[in-house]
Design an enzyme around this catalytic site. Structure first.
Site, mmCIF file in Angstrom:
data_model
loop_
_atom_site.group_PDB
_atom_site.id
_atom_site.type_symbol
_atom_site.label_atom_id
_atom_site.label_comp_id
_atom_site.label_asym_id
_atom_site.label_seq_id
_atom_site.Cartn_x
_atom_site.Cartn_y
_atom_site.Cartn_z
ATOM 1 C CG ASP A 1 -8.140 -5.351 6.698
ATOM 2 O OD1 ASP A 1 -7.878 -4.670 7.681
ATOM 3 O OD2 ASP A 1 -7.300 -5.879 5.962
ATOM 4 C CE LYS B 1 -7.076 1.347 2.904
ATOM 5 N NZ LYS B 1 -5.869 1.922 2.462
ATOM 6 C CG MET C 1 -5.902 -2.360 -4.310
ATOM 7 S SD MET C 1 -4.520 -2.157 -3.169
ATOM 8 C CE MET C 1 -3.205 -2.995 -4.035
HETATM 9 N N1 SAH Z 1 -5.618 -9.607 -0.178
HETATM 10 C C1 SAH Z 1 -6.680 -9.294 -1.092
HETATM 11 C C2 SAH Z 1 -6.403 -8.037 -1.876
HETATM 12 C C3 SAH Z 1 -6.311 -6.820 -1.035
HETATM 13 S S1 SAH Z 1 -6.109 -5.341 -1.947
HETATM 14 C C4 SAH Z 1 -6.924 -10.498 -2.011
HETATM 15 O O1 SAH Z 1 -6.125 -11.412 -2.037
HETATM 16 O O2 SAH Z 1 -7.956 -10.518 -2.667
HETATM 17 C C5 SAH Z 1 -7.763 -4.847 -2.181
HETATM 18 C C6 SAH Z 1 -8.183 -5.063 -3.595
HETATM 19 O O3 SAH Z 1 -8.559 -6.410 -3.776
HETATM 20 C C7 SAH Z 1 -9.390 -4.285 -4.041
HETATM 21 O O4 SAH Z 1 -9.062 -2.967 -4.370
HETATM 22 C C8 SAH Z 1 -9.813 -5.068 -5.242
HETATM 23 O O5 SAH Z 1 -8.992 -4.792 -6.334
HETATM 24 C C9 SAH Z 1 -9.522 -6.485 -4.795
HETATM 25 N N2 SAH Z 1 -10.693 -7.185 -4.273
HETATM 26 C C10 SAH Z 1 -10.868 -7.665 -3.041
HETATM 27 N N3 SAH Z 1 -12.040 -8.304 -2.938
HETATM 28 C C11 SAH Z 1 -12.621 -8.227 -4.139
HETATM 29 C C12 SAH Z 1 -13.836 -8.712 -4.693
HETATM 30 N N4 SAH Z 1 -14.715 -9.404 -3.965
HETATM 31 N N5 SAH Z 1 -14.098 -8.470 -5.986
HETATM 32 C C13 SAH Z 1 -13.230 -7.784 -6.748
HETATM 33 N N6 SAH Z 1 -12.076 -7.294 -6.285
HETATM 34 C C14 SAH Z 1 -11.763 -7.523 -4.997
#
Ligand code: SAH
Length: 519
Positions: free
Chosen positions: A43, A65, A180
């Site tokens: 991803d 995406k 998100m």
């Molecule tokens: N599985 C992922 C989350 C996926 S949903 C996890 O455990 O982190 C995607 C969301 O994750 C983004 O919209 C944001 O809210 C968050 N996210 C992912 N990476 C991030 C980062 N480095 N800093 C802040 N938010 C992050």
């Protein structure tokens, strides 16, 4: 997990979390699985950071995406996983953070289970805890919060029947972490307040947490949306609501690092840049690898092999670089030689890193240069009569003659043998870096030898180098490299006090560390 009859030809799918961004937060097991994979389906947030750990012939399939870009439908992703596993492949489904935290990992696993495909889950560090941690916010704390709740902020605010019970969240006394949620931030804060949460509740949004691009906006619940709008904050970011956010004032650490957020170009060869890149990252900066040097075998091994065959005849073997040491010993052992043949000669090194490379092979270094340049090595022999003494200097094919000339003047018999040569890499990658220089998104460029300067200039031949580097800090490892810069009409903005990589990093830290302090 169920196995089918074709167990032997059946592949496997690993649902792997890549962590939140900082490459250091990739777990050992995740790294192992990435290295084993035949196919990696990844991803946007899983970061291009990790795909270089894959086997060179691994198939990389990007299904992520970013913004408006084309997305591979979930149903097609599932299909890819199933098909590839059925072909007997080891498939890694790489997701940002943790695969089961809002990553649709659960849905993909269900599909695999239904299709009878073996799978395993490799949990990752979720951004929901890592981004707050890097912003100085512990998600729980005995004085502040005894629970933490992860919530999707993605839900359509106009949705009549919410899957989220806002009346419960509004009364929550623990920490809330929304993922998100950037687009809906206004709605989220209003929904919480209208359901009973104090408008003064400390709130923070952390964007690109755990990476050098991390930005944190902090305010109270009532004003966070406005603050984020004002600062132009966009996804990906986590929103943290709760009194733990107030701890950031004392617990912020990552953003205080001396090189935090600085994008620093490393011009050394790829082989040599790892340690330097690690040090930049460890201090909060982002290393940008732009190798201007490629280390290759010498055009002729004859003189080296000849010297190695008579190696015990030398009184001294002097090394002027770590590379020289590495390459010398590699050739030495490849020729079937025995370390005991090195019992006679004494060993000298130009700097501490070179000295380490020698001593890590079980050989004590008899002499270290006072100043870490060729002249420094010469200096230690000052006053000594070297008449008839035999010196071997295995080093780069093209190098300055200061050392051999100086020794010969003292009567020494010097053999200089090339153990490697430095080539200029092809121009690939030049356009990208040129763009970054021009749009001023690079903070500093480092030069660690005269060859890095010379090659850099050659790689940008025809470009207006002054304009290119305008406003960019030029960091030099020492006076010789600085002189080479001057010869090209450039000026080193800072120079290391100790002419080593550590010295250069220190100079950068001093510069930015001081720049950060208020006047
Ligand atoms: N599985 C992922 C989350 C996926 S949903 C996890 O455990 O982190 C995607 C969301 O994750 C983004 O919209 C944001 O809210 C968050 N996210 C992912 N990476 C991030 C980062 N480095 N800093 C802040 N938010 C992050």
């Amino acid at each position: 997990m169920s196995y089918t009859d074709d167990e032997e030809t059946m592949g496997i799918v690993y649902l792997v979390g890549s962590g939140p961004g900082d490459p250091g937060l990739l777990t050992l097991k995740a790294a192992q699985k990435i290295a084993e994979a035949d196919v990696i389906v990844y991803d946007y947030l899983a970061g291009h950071n990790f795909v270089h750990k894959a086997k060179p012939d691994a198939e990389l399939i990007y299904v992520g995406k970013s913004g408006k870009q084309h997305t591979v439908e979930q149903i097609d992703i599932n299909q890819i996983l199933v098909t590839k596993a059925r072909e007997g492949k080891i498939v890694v489904r790489l997701k940002g953070g943790d695969p089961y935290v809002f990553g649709r990992g659960g849905e993909e696993a269900e599909e695999l289970a239904v299709a009878g495909i073996p799978f395993e889950v490799v949990p990752g560090i979720t951004s929901a805890i890592a981004a707050p941690a890097y912003a100085g916010i512990p998600v729980t704390h005995r004085d502040h919060a005894s629970s933490v709740t992860f919530v999707t902020g993605h839900e359509d605010p106009s949705k009549e029947e919410s899957a989220i019970d806002w009346s419960v969240l509004g009364r929550n006394t623990g920490t809330l972490v929304f993922l998100m949620g950037v687009k809906n931030i206004e709605f989220i804060s209003r929904a919480l307040i209208s359901n009973g949460m104090a408008p003064s509740t400390p709130t923070a949004l952390v964007r690109w947490g755990t990476t050098p691009s991390q930005i944190t906006a902090k305010s109270d619940l009532a004003n966070i949306a406005g603050e984020c709008r004002r600062r132009g904050m966009s996804a990906p970011a986590v929103l943290i609501v709760g009194s733990v956010v107030s701890l950031r004032d004392t617990l912020s650490w990552y953003e205080n690092k001396p090189l935090f957020g600085k994008r620093i170009v490393v011009t050394r060869s790829r082989e040599q840049s790892r340690k330097m890149a690690e040090k930049i990252s460890a201090n909060g900066g982002e290393p940008i690898l732009f190798p201007t040097i490629e280390i290759a075998a010498p055009s002729n091994y004859g003189p080296l092999d000849d010297a190695i065959s008579r190696v015990s005849e030398f009184d001294w073997i002097l090394f002027t670089s770590e590379n020289g040491v590495e390459r010398f010993f590699k050739r030495f052992f490849n020729l079937g030689k025995d370390i005991r043949e090195l019992a006679g000669p004494r060993f000298g090194a130009i700097g501490p890193v070179t000295a380490n490379a020698i001593s890590s092979r079980g050989i004590k270094v008899d002499m270290l240069a006072k100043e870490f340049v060729a002249e420094g090595l010469l200096e230690v022999f000052e006053g000594e009569d070297l008449t008839g003494r035999r010196f071997l200097i295995p080093r780069a094919e093209k190098a300055r003659d200061v050392l051999p000339d100086g020794l010969e003047k003292k009567g020494a018999l010097v053999e200089v043998t090339p153990v490697y040569q430095t080539l200029r890499p092809s121009r690939t990658g030049v356009e990208t870096i040129e763009k970054s220089f021009l749009d001023k998104s690079i903070d500093a460029v480092t030069f660690t030898s005269s060859s890095t300067v010379n090659h850099f200039m050659k790689m940008f031949e025809g470009a207006d180098i002054k304009k290119l580097l305008e406003g960019t800090l030029i960091a030099s490892i020492g006076p010789i490299t600085s002189n080479t810069l001057t010869r090209h009409g450039l000026r080193a903005s800072i120079e290391a006090r100790e002419y080593t990589i550590d010295g250069l990093i220190k100079a950068l830290m001093n510069y930015y560390g001081n720049a950060k302090k208020p006047l």
